[in-house]
Write an enzyme that holds these catalytic residues in place. Structure first.
Site, PDB file in Angstrom:
ATOM      1  N   LEU A  48       0.853  -1.152  -0.066  1.00  0.00           N
ATOM      2  CA  LEU A  48       0.095   0.203  -0.020  1.00  0.00           C
ATOM      3  C   LEU A  48       0.887   1.240   0.105  1.00  0.00           C
ATOM      4  O   LEU A  48       1.871   1.395   0.745  1.00  0.00           O
ATOM      5  CB  LEU A  48      -0.730   0.156   1.296  1.00  0.00           C
ATOM      6  CG  LEU A  48      -2.328  -0.532   1.278  1.00  0.00           C
ATOM      7  CD1 LEU A  48      -2.997  -0.411   2.477  1.00  0.00           C
ATOM      8  CD2 LEU A  48      -3.097   0.149   0.009  1.00  0.00           C
ATOM      9  N   ASP A  49       0.583   2.291  -1.000  1.00  0.00           N
ATOM     10  CA  ASP A  49       1.335   3.455  -1.083  1.00  0.00           C
ATOM     11  C   ASP A  49       1.469   4.148   0.368  1.00  0.00           C
ATOM     12  O   ASP A  49       0.304   4.060   0.971  1.00  0.00           O
ATOM     13  CB  ASP A  49       0.885   4.396  -2.139  1.00  0.00           C
ATOM     14  CG  ASP A  49       1.261   3.562  -3.355  1.00  0.00           C
ATOM     15  OD1 ASP A  49       2.128   2.901  -3.605  1.00  0.00           O
ATOM     16  OD2 ASP A  49       0.634   4.115  -4.324  1.00  0.00           O
ATOM     17  N   PRO A  50       2.421   4.961   0.653  1.00  0.00           N
ATOM     18  CA  PRO A  50       2.452   5.582   1.875  1.00  0.00           C
ATOM     19  C   PRO A  50       0.938   6.585   1.967  1.00  0.00           C
ATOM     20  O   PRO A  50       0.447   6.929   3.166  1.00  0.00           O
ATOM     21  CB  PRO A  50       3.563   6.649   1.758  1.00  0.00           C
ATOM     22  CG  PRO A  50       4.626   5.810   1.268  1.00  0.00           C
ATOM     23  CD  PRO A  50       3.649   5.163   0.065  1.00  0.00           C
ATOM     24  N   LEU A  51       0.609   7.048   0.924  1.00  0.00           N
ATOM     25  CA  LEU A  51      -0.741   7.851   1.030  1.00  0.00           C
ATOM     26  C   LEU A  51      -1.758   7.225   1.069  1.00  0.00           C
ATOM     27  O   LEU A  51      -3.005   7.652   1.159  1.00  0.00           O
ATOM     28  CB  LEU A  51      -0.438   8.933  -0.477  1.00  0.00           C
ATOM     29  CG  LEU A  51       0.504   9.834  -0.716  1.00  0.00           C
ATOM     30  CD1 LEU A  51       0.162  10.645  -1.897  1.00  0.00           C
ATOM     31  CD2 LEU A  51       0.358  10.959   0.605  1.00  0.00           C
ATOM     32  N   ALA A  52      -1.755   5.869   0.704  1.00  0.00           N
ATOM     33  CA  ALA A  52      -3.065   5.031   0.806  1.00  0.00           C
ATOM     34  C   ALA A  52      -3.066   4.330   2.436  1.00  0.00           C
ATOM     35  O   ALA A  52      -2.161   4.375   3.396  1.00  0.00           O
ATOM     36  CB  ALA A  52      -3.015   3.791  -0.098  1.00  0.00           C
TER      37      ALA A  52
END
Length: 310
Positions: A48-52
């Site tokens: 999961l991306d940091p922004l997710a």
């Protein structure tokens, strides 16, 4: 001759279904959970991306052997697309590369969605983990290179417009298969609508076979650090784990006795008898006393182990 080094940490096995917060990387999350549990090893099933935010299944110990079965599972995301800008990363992190004053109507958005359901062709984002000539695409993108990333087929099982809170954004839910990039969906929506778009919010709510209710917020885990007695703290953490074999719930299941479990652990096949016994399966799993013993194949009246668990 030197003895092999004993692995550091506890030989614990199980799945923790983490509710990952925004601005916290997946690798960072795995390291934190491994440290909290004092586990010998840990891994996750799908970055999961940091922004997710949202579901990040983390496997501890022997459960890491079942990661591929979770990686292949269906996933559900809720995401927000902001209209008017396309960005280099297809999310909020990247610089603006295209812009438009045009905004789509709700009906225009609904009209394009059927074209994104089923098996579709998708070009992954420039900032993605796809390998190009042995290098990650995001590494090349950070060096300023624009590379040709080949399209690939992905499966979209369901795509729903949940809301249009204002003219500048729309909120969606998608159920998709392995390898789908939600950021690429947002990019392609914006291009087809002629207004450009990027993901401005992303949350994963489901990774098969784990339900949303299984998620544990990171804050709840960190709060347990306040328990001074280490045994008591670890017991509280262990109570949050899901049995390793839950990751294999889509496979045929054999319940075996202790003698059969011993044979499998030695790498030997066991006989599969009974009216309801599977005749042939390329993959199945066997448990004894509720514990995962092996993953193997069934054929010619035998279960043959391919991967054995401690």
């Amino acid at each position: 001759m030197s003895k092999p080094r004993k692995p550091k940490g506890r030989p614990i096995s199980g799945w923790l279904i983490l509710d990952k917060p925004v601005d916290f990387g997946s690798t960072e999350a795995v390291s934190k959970i491994k440290w909290l549990y004092k586990a010998q090893k840990a891994g996750h099933a799908g970055t999961l991306d940091p922004l997710a935010s949202g579901m990040l299944p983390i496997a501890l110990g022997d459960a890491t052997k079942t990661v591929p079965y979770v990686m292949d599972g269906r996933k559900i995301y809720e995401f927000t697309v902001s209209w008017g800008e396309e960005r280099a990363t297809d999310d909020l992190e990247g610089e603006v590369t295209e812009s438009s004053d045009k905004r789509p109507s709700e009906q225009q958005i609904r009209d394009i969605l059927p074209g994104y359901i089923g098996t579709i062709s998708q070009v992954p984002p420039q900032f993605s983990a796809i390998k190009i000539s042995g290098e990650r695409a995001y590494d090349l993108a950070r060096e300023g290179e624009t590379v040709e990333i080949p399209s690939r087929e992905v499966d979209i099982f369901r795509l729903t417009l949940l809301a249009c809170p204002d003219a500048n954004s729309a909120h969606f839910e998608v159920e998709c298969g392995k390898g789908t990039y939600v950021r690429a969906l947002a990019r392609d929506f914006g291009r087809e609508l002629g207004c450009y778009g990027h993901v401005s919010g992303l949350r994963r709510t489901f990774v098969a076979p784990f339900a949303e209710e299984a998620m544990v917020p990171l804050a709840n885990l960190v709060a347990l650090e306040a328990i001074e007695d280490m045994d008591e703290r670890l017991a509280a953490l262990d109570a949050l784990l899901i049995n390793t074999c839950e990751a294999l719930s889509a496979l045929p299941h054999l319940v075996i006795n202790d003698d059969q479990a011993h044979r499998l652990k030695m790498g030997n096949p066991i006989l599969v008898r009974g009216r309801d016994a599977p005749v042939a399966e390329s993959e199945a799993y066997a448990t004894a006393r509720g514990r995962l013993i092996a993953i193997g194949e069934i054929g010619q009246g035998e279960f043959r182990p391919k991967r054995v668990f401690a």
